[in-house]
Motif scaffolding. Structure first.
Motif, PDB file in Angstrom:
ATOM      1  N   HIS A  63      36.424  28.388  -1.762  1.00  0.00           N
ATOM      2  CA  HIS A  63      36.196  27.242  -0.879  1.00  0.00           C
ATOM      3  C   HIS A  63      37.439  26.935  -0.042  1.00  0.00           C
ATOM      4  N   HIS A  65      38.734  26.397   4.098  1.00  0.00           N
ATOM      5  CA  HIS A  65      38.398  26.244   5.519  1.00  0.00           C
ATOM      6  C   HIS A  65      39.551  26.792   6.352  1.00  0.00           C
ATOM      7  N   LYS A 150      26.175  28.000   3.406  1.00  0.00           N
ATOM      8  CA  LYS A 150      26.592  26.618   3.163  1.00  0.00           C
ATOM      9  C   LYS A 150      25.742  25.696   4.002  1.00  0.00           C
ATOM     10  N   HIS A 238      32.297  20.984  -4.449  1.00  0.00           N
ATOM     11  CA  HIS A 238      33.183  19.818  -4.612  1.00  0.00           C
ATOM     12  C   HIS A 238      32.523  18.578  -5.221  1.00  0.00           C
ATOM     13  N   ASP A 311      38.760  23.637  -2.012  1.00  0.00           N
ATOM     14  CA  ASP A 311      38.283  22.921  -0.825  1.00  0.00           C
ATOM     15  C   ASP A 311      39.477  22.573   0.070  1.00  0.00           C
TER      16      ASP A 311
HETATM   17 ZN    ZN Z   1      34.861  22.096   2.129  1.00  0.00          ZN
END
Ligand code: ZN
Length: 446
Positions: A63, A65, A150, A238, A311
């Protein structure tokens, strides 16, 4: 004449626990694990660990970004993968949103791969997006090698990645179930969040209460119902609210194909410690109170929560609105990619959990769930992706010294226990100013 090999000698975490071993690597793959042999072939490249170090499987962080191309000023492949390598993470999976274009078509996936190519200090795989416009075209993305899809059930924070309605969620799951793929869901309910909305506040409690546990409970219920109806494999990303755990446990025991992740911030931070205006702590869903945090740890121990991933969701410093401290306006996302292992180990050891448990949560289990079969464990036949970890050495986090692009993290100034001293990819040491060793991964065919 036998070919030269690399041999690692020292304490090693294998699937049997931590013990002195010799791990032999040839052509990037672990070929033998045995007793330390002091008469090793002199042609071999022998790497001897220090007495206070343990060879761990490289972490698998599913996870992350990255945001390149399009929002590379938030985070790019070079900086994100450098942070990963410095933190012992040898494989990341990139989230399909915040880059422009978002990864919602085969063409966009190709653009992502071109952007990452030649910059990856660690291995990089990709998620695709299930958005209203990509429904009906998910099989093509699956065939192109993404690890899954996702989706959001409410505003994602960026306009080019719109959410699915509950009906569209079911449609997506039916489509994904047909090829036995995986749908991962940001589980907050749009109506509950809208009803509690605070456009502006500097007070952490008001922000936290604007995204209440009920939003997660309702959305988890929506996901469970759709997974139950379609047979699709679903994964909750998350998880913040421990109040959703009983429903998740019950659905799993009913045979609903469901897995769950949580993140270092939910396991190591607590609302009681977050001062007003400290928007570096803003993420969605929010960090909740200490009692909730204890219950998340229990969820991990019970196996209702499968794994822990970062995340890592950075933005520019300006977008965190640190000056005005407005939790409503600030970007919601926490930067922690480089720190995950030290954060979780620091907390886990205080709570009586072992290093093998931590590594199962951060390497073995995520690799299994998302389908990276040759990573996440030290075993014969696995990729020789390693972290050399000194579990008793402490350090103080300095945001400016971290490798991710924008020097913001809620962990600045914290003292953590456990340092990553070296990272290896396919048996080769990762040198951050050297040429990148990472590969672009595609999902292994079933
Ligand atoms: Zn995320």
């Amino acid at each position: 004449m036998s070919q030269a090999q690399t041999v690692f000698q020292g304490w090693v975490l294998t699937t049997d626990g931590i013990a002195p071993h010799q791990v032999t690597v040839r052509d990037g793959t672990i070929t033998a694990i045995g007793a330390i042999d002091e008469l090793a072939d002199p042609r071999d490249d022998i790497i001897t660990l220090a007495d206070d170090e343990i060879l761990l499987p490289g972490l698998v962080d599913t996870h992350v970004h990255v945001n390149e191309p399009g929002r590379t000023e938030w985070e790019g492949f070079a900086t994100a993968t450098a942070a990963a390598a410095a933190g012992g993470v040898t494989t990341i999976l990139d989230m399909p949103l915040n880059s422009i274009p978002p990864t919602t078509s085969v063409e966009a996936l190709q653009i992502k791969r071109v952007a990452a190519d030649g910059q990856a200090a660690v291995n990089v795989g990709f998620w695709a997006g299930a958005v209203p416009d990509s429904l009906g075209q998910l099989a093509a993305l699956h065939a192109a090698g993404v690890f899954g899809f996702k989706c959001f059930l409410l505003d994602s924070g960026v306009p080019e990645f719109p959410p699915l309605s509950a009906d569209q969620l079911r449609e997506a799951m039916a489509e994904i179930a047909a090829f036995d793929g995986l749908l991962i869901v940001h589980a907050e309910d749009p109506e509950v969040v809208e009803a509690h909305r605070r456009a502006h506040t500097v007070h952490y409690r008001e922000f936290m209460n604007s995204r209440p546990p009920e939003a997660e409970i309702a959305a988890v219920g929506t996901v469970i119902a759709a997974a139950r109806a379609t047979g699709c494999r679903a994964h909750i990303v998350h998880l913040s609210s421990a109040e959703a755990l009983p429903a998740l446990a019950a659905a799993r025991s009913d045979g609903v194909r469901l897995t769950v992740e949580t993140c270092p911030h939910y396991l190591t931070l607590q609302a009681e410690d977050i001062a007003d205006g400290q928007t570096q702590f803003k993420c969605c869903p929010p960090v909740r109170d200490a009692a909730n945090r204890d219950r998340l740890w229990q969820g991990l121990a019970d196996g209702v929560i499968d794994f822990v991933v970062s995340d890592h969701s950075p933005s520019t410093i300006e977008l965190k609105r640190l000056d005005e401290g407005d939790f409503g306006a600030a970007w919601g996302g926490i930067s922690s990619l480089q720190l995950g292992l030290s954060l979780i180990w620091t907390e886990a050891r205080q709570r009586g959990y072992s290093l093998p448990q931590v590594i199962n949560w951060m390497a073995g289990r995520p690799a299994q769930v998302v389908g990276v079969p040759d990573k996440g464990a030290i075993a014969i036949g696995q990729a020789a992706d390693f972290a050399v970890f000194a579990p008793d050495e402490s350090f103080t986090v300095d945001a400016a010294a971290l490798h991710h692009r924008n020097a913001v993290t809620p962990y600045h100034g914290r003292t953590l226990i456990g340092t990553v001293r070296a990272t290896y990819l396919e048996g080769r040491r990762v040198v951050l100013d050297g040429s990148p060793l990472g590969s672009l991964l595609t999902r292994a065919a079933a």
